[in-house]
Motif scaffolding. Structure first.
Motif, mmCIF file in Angstrom:
data_model
loop_
_atom_site.group_PDB
_atom_site.id
_atom_site.type_symbol
_atom_site.label_atom_id
_atom_site.label_comp_id
_atom_site.label_asym_id
_atom_site.label_seq_id
_atom_site.Cartn_x
_atom_site.Cartn_y
_atom_site.Cartn_z
ATOM 1 N N PHE A 132 0.762 -1.172 0.060
ATOM 2 C CA PHE A 132 -0.013 -0.029 0.121
ATOM 3 C C PHE A 132 0.912 1.293 -0.215
ATOM 4 C CE2 PHE A 132 -1.579 3.459 2.865
ATOM 5 C CZ PHE A 132 -2.706 3.864 2.140
ATOM 6 N N SER A 133 1.689 1.409 0.797
ATOM 7 C CA SER A 133 2.737 2.394 0.922
ATOM 8 C C SER A 133 3.605 2.931 -0.173
ATOM 9 C CB SER A 133 3.841 2.216 2.198
ATOM 10 O OG SER A 133 3.059 1.968 3.409
ATOM 11 N N GLU A 170 10.032 8.409 4.938
ATOM 12 C CA GLU A 170 9.056 8.880 5.908
ATOM 13 C C GLU A 170 8.366 7.982 6.376
ATOM 14 O OE1 GLU A 170 6.056 12.701 7.082
ATOM 15 O OE2 GLU A 170 6.644 12.198 5.009
ATOM 16 N N ARG A 171 7.537 7.355 5.528
ATOM 17 C CA ARG A 171 6.489 6.296 5.808
ATOM 18 C C ARG A 171 7.062 4.912 6.513
ATOM 19 N NH1 ARG A 171 2.639 6.027 6.583
ATOM 20 N NH2 ARG A 171 1.522 4.481 5.628
ATOM 21 N N TYR A 172 8.151 4.759 6.246
ATOM 22 C CA TYR A 172 8.735 3.598 6.869
ATOM 23 C C TYR A 172 9.146 3.954 8.446
ATOM 24 C CZ TYR A 172 9.235 -0.030 3.364
ATOM 25 O OH TYR A 172 8.994 -1.095 2.497
ATOM 26 N N GLY A 173 9.568 5.212 8.288
ATOM 27 C CA GLY A 173 9.899 5.838 9.752
ATOM 28 C C GLY A 173 8.839 5.960 10.701
ATOM 29 N N LEU A 174 7.713 6.341 9.986
ATOM 30 C CA LEU A 174 6.700 6.485 10.777
ATOM 31 C C LEU A 174 6.070 5.115 11.395
ATOM 32 C CD1 LEU A 174 4.425 8.992 8.815
ATOM 33 C CD2 LEU A 174 5.667 9.313 11.306
ATOM 34 N N PHE A 175 6.037 4.161 10.565
ATOM 35 C CA PHE A 175 5.928 2.781 11.096
ATOM 36 C C PHE A 175 6.483 2.153 12.044
ATOM 37 C CE2 PHE A 175 4.530 -1.900 10.153
ATOM 38 C CZ PHE A 175 3.143 -1.831 10.478
ATOM 39 N N HIS A 226 16.670 8.376 2.953
ATOM 40 C CA HIS A 226 16.283 8.699 1.747
ATOM 41 C C HIS A 226 17.480 8.571 0.853
ATOM 42 C CE1 HIS A 226 16.685 12.367 3.490
ATOM 43 N NE2 HIS A 226 17.170 12.982 2.385
ATOM 44 N N HIS A 227 18.466 8.966 1.367
ATOM 45 C CA HIS A 227 19.862 9.065 0.553
ATOM 46 C C HIS A 227 20.205 7.770 0.196
ATOM 47 C CE1 HIS A 227 21.322 12.920 2.657
ATOM 48 N NE2 HIS A 227 20.222 13.090 2.131
ATOM 49 N N TYR A 238 12.510 -4.402 1.431
ATOM 50 C CA TYR A 238 12.581 -5.798 1.860
ATOM 51 C C TYR A 238 13.252 -6.081 3.150
ATOM 52 C CZ TYR A 238 10.303 -7.339 -2.548
ATOM 53 O OH TYR A 238 9.447 -7.336 -3.816
ATOM 54 N N GLY A 239 14.205 -5.491 3.214
ATOM 55 C CA GLY A 239 14.901 -5.727 4.484
ATOM 56 C C GLY A 239 14.077 -5.170 5.872
ATOM 57 N N HIS A 240 13.244 -4.448 5.745
ATOM 58 C CA HIS A 240 12.571 -3.854 6.961
ATOM 59 C C HIS A 240 11.490 -5.062 7.483
ATOM 60 C CE1 HIS A 240 14.001 0.263 6.421
ATOM 61 N NE2 HIS A 240 13.510 0.372 7.418
ATOM 62 N N TYR A 241 11.479 -5.949 6.842
ATOM 63 C CA TYR A 241 10.531 -7.055 7.562
ATOM 64 C C TYR A 241 11.383 -7.429 8.785
ATOM 65 C CZ TYR A 241 8.836 -11.593 8.557
ATOM 66 O OH TYR A 241 8.229 -12.873 9.271
ATOM 67 N N LEU A 242 12.850 -7.507 8.665
ATOM 68 C CA LEU A 242 13.313 -7.944 9.929
ATOM 69 C C LEU A 242 13.486 -6.776 10.988
ATOM 70 C CD1 LEU A 242 16.625 -9.667 8.303
ATOM 71 C CD2 LEU A 242 14.859 -10.806 9.520
ATOM 72 N N ILE A 243 13.679 -5.718 10.528
ATOM 73 C CA ILE A 243 13.715 -4.432 11.472
ATOM 74 C C ILE A 243 12.368 -4.516 12.165
ATOM 75 C CG2 ILE A 243 13.690 -2.139 11.416
ATOM 76 C CD1 ILE A 243 15.730 -2.114 9.329
#
Length: 401
Positions: free
Chosen positions: A72-73, A205-210, A263-264, A277-282
Motif C-alpha cells: 500500500f505504501s 518517512e512512511r517507513y520511519g512512521l511505521f 532517503h539518501h 524488503y529488509g525492513h521485514y527484519l527491522i
C-alpha cells in the motif's frame, strides 16, 4: 474539497514537500491493532512453552501485515490522488486489516488461518483494483504493463495462499515460504516493464512512521506487563531492572534507526527493493522486543513456564537482530573508518551475550545498547570526515552511531 473521481496517474518522484497524508496515518493505526494482537499471542505461546510454534506463526502473521502495509505504501507513494474512489478503496483495505487481526488468536491457538486469509484477501484484492485503475490511466504502454503485472501477480498469489488452509501442519511453514517468495517476486517482475515513480523522501518517512508506531507498541506492551506484575504480584524489585533495560533498548533503537537519512540510500529501484524488503527484519524484531519484555516480566513473577535464560533471550535476540538489520540496510553506508563500522555489530553481539546475565539480562542489554549510542556519537563527533565530508549524514550535521 475532495473530488469524486480523478485520473489515477503517476506522481512525480521530484515533488517538493511530499509528506504522509492523514489517510496514510489512519491506515497505519489500523495495523497497530493487528501488530498488538500478534505480539500478545506470541507472548502467550512462549510463556506456555510453545516457543517454536509461536515464533513460526508470528513470523507468518507479521509477514502478511508487513507485506500488505508495504505494498500500500509504495503504491500510494507513486499514485495517491486522494479522490473519493481512492479513499474508499483504502478504507476497504483498512477493514481487511481489522478482519485479519480478528483471526490472529485462532491462528495461534488452533492453527486455523481462515479468518487471517480472508482479511489478507480483502486487503490484496483492494490493492489489485487500485493497480487496475492505474493501468487505465497509464501514460505509456510500459507503465500499463507494469500496473497490470502488479494486479495480476497480486491476484494470482491469493489463489496460491489457499494451500495454507488445507496443508497439513508440518507442511504449512514450507507452503508459507514458497508463497512468501512468490509475493516478493511480484514487484521485481512487474517493474521490469517500467519502474513505479515512488518518492524517496515519502517512502523513507512512511517507513520511519511505521517504525515509530511499532516501537510505541513495544513501550505500551512492556508498560502493561510491568504494571500487571506490580499490581498482581507486588514484584517491584524484580521488575525494575526489566523496565529500565527495556526503556533503554527502545530509546537506543529509535536513536539508531533515525540517526541517518534513509532517503539518501533510495536512489534506484534495486536499492529500494533491498531496503524495503529488509525492513521485514527491522519491523518484526522491533515488535518482538515488546513481546520479549512481556515474557521477561511474566517469567520474573513466576507466570511463565520457561527458564530465565529463555526469557532473557526473548528480549536480547530481537534487540540484536534489530541493531544488526539497521546497520546492514543503511547505517553502514554512513560510517567512516573501521571503528564506526564495528559499533553496531559489536553491540549486537554484546546484547546477545547479555542473555546469560540472569535476572539482570534485560538491564545489561539496555546498557549495552545505550553504550553503543554513546560510542557512536563520540566517534562521529571526533571524525571531521563524518561531520563535514561527503559522508556527513545531512546538512544539519546529525551525529550518531
Amino acid at each position: 474539497m475532495t473530488r469524486t473521481f480523478l485520473p489515477l496517474t503517476a506522481r512525480s518522484p521530484e515533488e517538493s514537500h511530499r509528506a504522509a497524508t492523514p489517510l496514510e496515518l489512519f491506515f497505519d493505526l489500523c495495523f497497530v491493532v493487528a501488530v498488538a494482537q500478534a505480539g500478545a499471542e506470541l507472548v502467550h505461546a512462549v510463556a506456555e512453552g510453545h516457543a517454536g510454534e509461536g515464533v513460526v506463526t508470528y513470523a507468518m502473521i507479521f509477514f502478511a501485515l508487513w507485506w500488505a502495509w508495504m505494498n500500500f505504501s509504495w503504491f500510494a507513494s507513486a499514485y495517491d490522488n486522494d479522490d473519493v474512489a481512492y479513499r474508499v478503496v483504502t478504507l476497504v483495505q483498512m477493514a481487511g486489516v481489522l478482519v485479519l487481526a480478528a483471526g490472529v488468536s485462532r491462528s495461534f491457538e488452533d492453527h486455523d488461518f481462515l479468518v487471517v486469509y480472508l482479511g489478507y484477501v480483502v486487503m490484496r484484492v483492494a490493492l489489485a483494483t487500485q493497480w487496475t485503475r492505474a493501468a487505465r490511466h497509464a501514460g505509456s504502454a510500459a507503465e500499463r504493463t507494469m500496473c497490470l503485472r502488479y494486479a495480476g501477480g497480486v491476484l494470482a498469489c491469493q489463489l496460491g495462499w489457499l494451500a495454507l488452509l488445507f496443508a497439513p501442519g508440518p507442511v504449512r511453514p514450507w507452503v508459507f515460504l514458497v508463497m512468501a517468495l512468490a509475493e516478493l517476486s511480484v514487484p521485481v517482475f512487474a517493474e521490469r516493464a517500467a519502474p513505479s515513480t515512488w518518492h524517496p523522501h515519502h517512502i523513507a518517512e512512511r517507513y520511519g512512521l511505521f517504525t515509530i508506531i511499532v516501537l510505541g507498541e513495544t513501550i505500551a506492551a512492556a508498560t502493561v506487563g510491568v504494571k500487571s506484575g506490580i499490581v498482581e504480584n507486588d514484584a517491584l524489585g524484580e521488575l525494575l531492572p526489566i523496565a529500565a533495560g527495556g526503556l533503554l533498548l527502545v530509546f537506543a533503537a529509535w536513536w539508531i534507526y533515525f540517526v541517518v537519512p534513509a532517503h539518501h540510500r533510495l536512489t534506484s529501484s534495486g536499492k529500494g527493493f533491498v531496503w524495503g524488503y529488509g525492513h521485514y527484519l527491522i519491523l518484526a524484531s522491533a515488535a518482538a522486543i515488546g513481546a520479549g519484555l512481556e515474557i521477561a516480566v511474566e517469567q520474573a513473577v513466576g507466570k511463565a513456564h520457561l527458564s530465565t535464560l529463555a526469557a532473557s533471550a526473548a528480549v536480547t535476540i530481537p534487540s540484536a537482530v534489530f541493531l544488526l538489520s539497521v546497520w546492514l540496510l543503511h547505517a553502514r553506508y554512513f560510517k567512516v573508518g573501521l571503528a564506526q563500522q564495528l559499533v553496531l555489530p559489536i553491540a549486537s553481539l554484546a546484547i546477545l551475550l547479555c542473555s546469560f546475565a540472569g535476572r539482570w539480562a534485560v538491564l545489561a542489554a539496555g546498557v549495552a545498547a545505550a553504550l553503543a549510542v554513546v560510542t557512536g556519537v563520540t566517534l562521529t563527533a571526533r571524525d571531521p570526515a563524518t561531520r563535514s565530508g561527503p559522508h556527513a549524514p545531512d546538512a544539519r550535521g546529525r551525529q550518531g552511531t
